[in-house]
Design a protein around this motif. Structure first.
Motif, PDB file in Angstrom:
ATOM      1  N   ARG A   9       0.948  -0.546  -0.134  1.00  0.00           N
ATOM      2  CA  ARG A   9      -0.114  -0.221   0.253  1.00  0.00           C
ATOM      3  C   ARG A   9       0.953   1.345  -0.012  1.00  0.00           C
ATOM      4  O   ARG A   9       0.215   2.244  -1.069  1.00  0.00           O
ATOM      5  CB  ARG A   9      -0.495   0.550   1.343  1.00  0.00           C
ATOM      6  N   GLU A  10       2.118   1.285   0.447  1.00  0.00           N
ATOM      7  CA  GLU A  10       2.697   2.633   1.109  1.00  0.00           C
ATOM      8  C   GLU A  10       4.313   2.763  -0.001  1.00  0.00           C
ATOM      9  O   GLU A  10       3.848   4.103   0.040  1.00  0.00           O
ATOM     10  CB  GLU A  10       2.897   2.878   2.312  1.00  0.00           C
ATOM     11  N   VAL A  11       4.997   2.103  -0.264  1.00  0.00           N
ATOM     12  CA  VAL A  11       5.824   1.592  -0.871  1.00  0.00           C
ATOM     13  C   VAL A  11       5.762   2.699  -1.979  1.00  0.00           C
ATOM     14  O   VAL A  11       4.314   2.052  -2.858  1.00  0.00           O
ATOM     15  CB  VAL A  11       6.525   0.802  -1.255  1.00  0.00           C
ATOM     16  N   LYS A  12       6.598   3.958  -2.315  1.00  0.00           N
ATOM     17  CA  LYS A  12       6.641   4.756  -3.506  1.00  0.00           C
ATOM     18  C   LYS A  12       7.624   4.078  -4.762  1.00  0.00           C
ATOM     19  O   LYS A  12       8.626   3.678  -4.316  1.00  0.00           O
ATOM     20  CB  LYS A  12       6.784   6.097  -3.104  1.00  0.00           C
ATOM     21  N   TYR A  13       7.191   4.679  -5.421  1.00  0.00           N
ATOM     22  CA  TYR A  13       9.143   4.865  -6.973  1.00  0.00           C
ATOM     23  C   TYR A  13       8.962   6.345  -6.595  1.00  0.00           C
ATOM     24  O   TYR A  13       8.447   6.768  -6.821  1.00  0.00           O
ATOM     25  CB  TYR A  13       8.539   4.221  -8.112  1.00  0.00           C
ATOM     26  N   CYS A  14      10.313   6.127  -6.667  1.00  0.00           N
ATOM     27  CA  CYS A  14      10.889   7.616  -6.979  1.00  0.00           C
ATOM     28  C   CYS A  14      10.258   8.779  -8.346  1.00  0.00           C
ATOM     29  O   CYS A  14      10.420   8.657  -8.705  1.00  0.00           O
ATOM     30  CB  CYS A  14      12.828   8.025  -6.042  1.00  0.00           C
ATOM     31  N   ARG A  15      10.312   9.810  -7.881  1.00  0.00           N
ATOM     32  CA  ARG A  15       9.923  10.555  -9.449  1.00  0.00           C
ATOM     33  C   ARG A  15      10.603  10.901 -10.019  1.00  0.00           C
ATOM     34  O   ARG A  15      10.627  11.207 -10.857  1.00  0.00           O
ATOM     35  CB  ARG A  15       8.591  11.587  -8.810  1.00  0.00           C
ATOM     36  N   VAL A  16      11.882  10.762  -9.574  1.00  0.00           N
ATOM     37  CA  VAL A  16      12.983  11.212 -10.296  1.00  0.00           C
ATOM     38  C   VAL A  16      14.329  10.030 -10.588  1.00  0.00           C
ATOM     39  O   VAL A  16      14.111   9.814 -11.594  1.00  0.00           O
ATOM     40  CB  VAL A  16      14.280  12.017  -8.447  1.00  0.00           C
ATOM     41  N   CYS A  17      14.059   9.399 -10.007  1.00  0.00           N
ATOM     42  CA  CYS A  17      14.408   8.057 -10.281  1.00  0.00           C
ATOM     43  C   CYS A  17      13.978   6.599 -10.876  1.00  0.00           C
ATOM     44  O   CYS A  17      14.353   5.253 -11.309  1.00  0.00           O
ATOM     45  CB  CYS A  17      15.907   7.627 -10.118  1.00  0.00           C
ATOM     46  N   HIS A  18      13.012   6.858 -10.334  1.00  0.00           N
ATOM     47  CA  HIS A  18      12.256   5.529 -10.102  1.00  0.00           C
ATOM     48  C   HIS A  18      12.520   4.492  -9.017  1.00  0.00           C
ATOM     49  O   HIS A  18      11.594   3.291  -9.725  1.00  0.00           O
ATOM     50  CB  HIS A  18      12.045   5.144 -11.826  1.00  0.00           C
ATOM     51  N   ASN A  19      13.564   4.094  -8.411  1.00  0.00           N
ATOM     52  CA  ASN A  19      13.308   3.536  -7.850  1.00  0.00           C
ATOM     53  C   ASN A  19      12.402   2.909  -6.196  1.00  0.00           C
ATOM     54  O   ASN A  19      11.751   4.343  -6.397  1.00  0.00           O
ATOM     55  CB  ASN A  19      14.748   3.618  -7.203  1.00  0.00           C
ATOM     56  N   ILE A  20      12.758   2.747  -5.873  1.00  0.00           N
ATOM     57  CA  ILE A  20      11.560   2.005  -4.788  1.00  0.00           C
ATOM     58  C   ILE A  20      11.630   3.419  -3.501  1.00  0.00           C
ATOM     59  O   ILE A  20      12.935   3.054  -2.871  1.00  0.00           O
ATOM     60  CB  ILE A  20      11.350   0.154  -4.043  1.00  0.00           C
ATOM     61  N   SER A  21      10.998   3.685  -2.870  1.00  0.00           N
ATOM     62  CA  SER A  21      11.321   4.981  -1.774  1.00  0.00           C
ATOM     63  C   SER A  21       9.801   4.489  -1.046  1.00  0.00           C
ATOM     64  O   SER A  21       8.508   4.895  -1.041  1.00  0.00           O
ATOM     65  CB  SER A  21      11.384   6.400  -2.512  1.00  0.00           C
ATOM     66  N   ASP A  22      10.067   5.697   0.313  1.00  0.00           N
ATOM     67  CA  ASP A  22       9.056   5.348   1.048  1.00  0.00           C
ATOM     68  C   ASP A  22       8.828   6.933   0.990  1.00  0.00           C
ATOM     69  O   ASP A  22       7.075   7.089   0.966  1.00  0.00           O
ATOM     70  CB  ASP A  22       9.866   5.401   2.515  1.00  0.00           C
ATOM     71  N   THR A  23       9.536   7.553   0.468  1.00  0.00           N
ATOM     72  CA  THR A  23       8.818   9.101  -0.128  1.00  0.00           C
ATOM     73  C   THR A  23       9.033   9.228  -1.287  1.00  0.00           C
ATOM     74  O   THR A  23       9.449   8.812  -2.542  1.00  0.00           O
ATOM     75  CB  THR A  23       9.772   9.888   0.861  1.00  0.00           C
ATOM     76  N   ASP A  24       8.477  10.145  -1.805  1.00  0.00           N
ATOM     77  CA  ASP A  24       8.404  10.682  -3.422  1.00  0.00           C
ATOM     78  C   ASP A  24       9.616  11.436  -4.212  1.00  0.00           C
ATOM     79  O   ASP A  24       9.551  10.996  -4.958  1.00  0.00           O
ATOM     80  CB  ASP A  24       7.409  12.014  -3.414  1.00  0.00           C
ATOM     81  N   VAL A  25      10.019  11.792  -2.932  1.00  0.00           N
ATOM     82  CA  VAL A  25      12.336  11.350  -4.074  1.00  0.00           C
ATOM     83  C   VAL A  25      12.949  10.182  -2.800  1.00  0.00           C
ATOM     84  O   VAL A  25      12.842   9.965  -1.691  1.00  0.00           O
ATOM     85  CB  VAL A  25      12.473  12.731  -4.040  1.00  0.00           C
ATOM     86  N   CYS A  26      13.838   9.124  -3.326  1.00  0.00           N
ATOM     87  CA  CYS A  26      13.997   9.011  -2.341  1.00  0.00           C
ATOM     88  C   CYS A  26      15.187   8.728  -2.130  1.00  0.00           C
ATOM     89  O   CYS A  26      15.394   9.783  -2.268  1.00  0.00           O
ATOM     90  CB  CYS A  26      14.704   6.947  -3.651  1.00  0.00           C
ATOM     91  N   PRO A  27      16.416   8.109  -0.896  1.00  0.00           N
ATOM     92  CA  PRO A  27      17.276   9.523  -0.288  1.00  0.00           C
ATOM     93  C   PRO A  27      18.404   8.764  -1.283  1.00  0.00           C
ATOM     94  O   PRO A  27      19.166  10.051  -0.942  1.00  0.00           O
ATOM     95  CB  PRO A  27      17.410   7.482   0.880  1.00  0.00           C
ATOM     96  N   ILE A  28      18.180   8.661  -2.207  1.00  0.00           N
ATOM     97  CA  ILE A  28      19.721   8.683  -3.118  1.00  0.00           C
ATOM     98  C   ILE A  28      20.085  10.391  -3.879  1.00  0.00           C
ATOM     99  O   ILE A  28      20.650  10.641  -3.751  1.00  0.00           O
ATOM    100  CB  ILE A  28      19.909   7.136  -3.771  1.00  0.00           C
TER     101      ILE A  28
END
Length: 203
Positions: A54-73
């Motif tokens: 339900r909660e895992v997202k895909y980074c809107r910049v690089c499309h990596n899996i993330s908990d937030t809209d933009v991943c930590p990397i």
């Protein structure tokens, strides 16, 4: 045909057997293991899977899996933003990160071009890569795809799409055997392949 003493058991086995690489015998072992665990532990297991979905997202910049809209990397200000490493999937990001030899950013395509499997350029995150490069600030794109026919085809397609821009293209050094997938390559070989990458036109 396997006979099950419980329809609920059979249903659970059937669900586990849908996972890649899991046959019905392995699925049965997993289900029986869960049956031996405390109910609370199993409920936590099920809840963690549901919450992940339900909660895992895909980074809107690089499309990596993330908990937030933009991943930590991508949000790490200490990463080299002039360097973008293009990979096939999330597992490849994890593999490259484990080498501890790379400090740039990533771009996850979500696959490679494969006409046999019906995967074309429009099915992948190639256009968003072009947009990232077009926006400026990227000096080098590392094409870190597996050394398969599909990987090479995708590399060539991306090189044509990025040709109009003033950006260097490189590929991993061939310490990785032809036909190898990145996620199964040992960390030392992968790390050396990144450090010793070569210009795309010289492969």
């Amino acid at each position: 045909m396997q006979q099950y003493p419980s329809a609920l058991l059979e249903k659970a086995v059937g669900e586990f057997a849908r996972l890649p690489g899991i046959g019905r015998k392995t699925a049965l072992r997993l289900v029986l293991h869960l049956l031996r665990q405390p109910v609370g532990d199993v409920e936590n297991f099920v809840e963690s899977l549901g919450r992940m979905r339900r909660e895992v997202k895909y980074c809107r910049v690089c499309h990596n899996i993330s908990d937030t809209d933009v991943c930590p990397i991508c949000s790490d200000e200490h990463r080299d933003r002039s360097l973008v490493c293009v990979v096939e999937n999330v597992q490849d990001v994890m593999a490259v990160e484990n080498t501890q030899q790379y400090r740039g950013l990533y771009h996850v395509l979500g696959g490679v071009i494969s006409p046999v499997e019906g995967v074309g350029p429009s099915d992948l995150q190639i256009e968003s890569l072009v947009q990232r490069v077009a926006a400026g600030g990227v000096d080098e794109v590392i094409l870190a795809l597996g050394s398969t026919m599909e990987g090479d085809t995708t590399n060539f397609y991306i090189s044509r799409k990025l040709a109009p821009f003033d950006v260097a293209l490189s590929v991993l050094a061939r310490g990785i055997s032809v036909g190898d997938e990145l996620e199964y390559t040992d960390e030392v070989t992968l790390g050396r392949s990144i450090i010793n990458r070569t210009p795309f036109g010289q492969v």
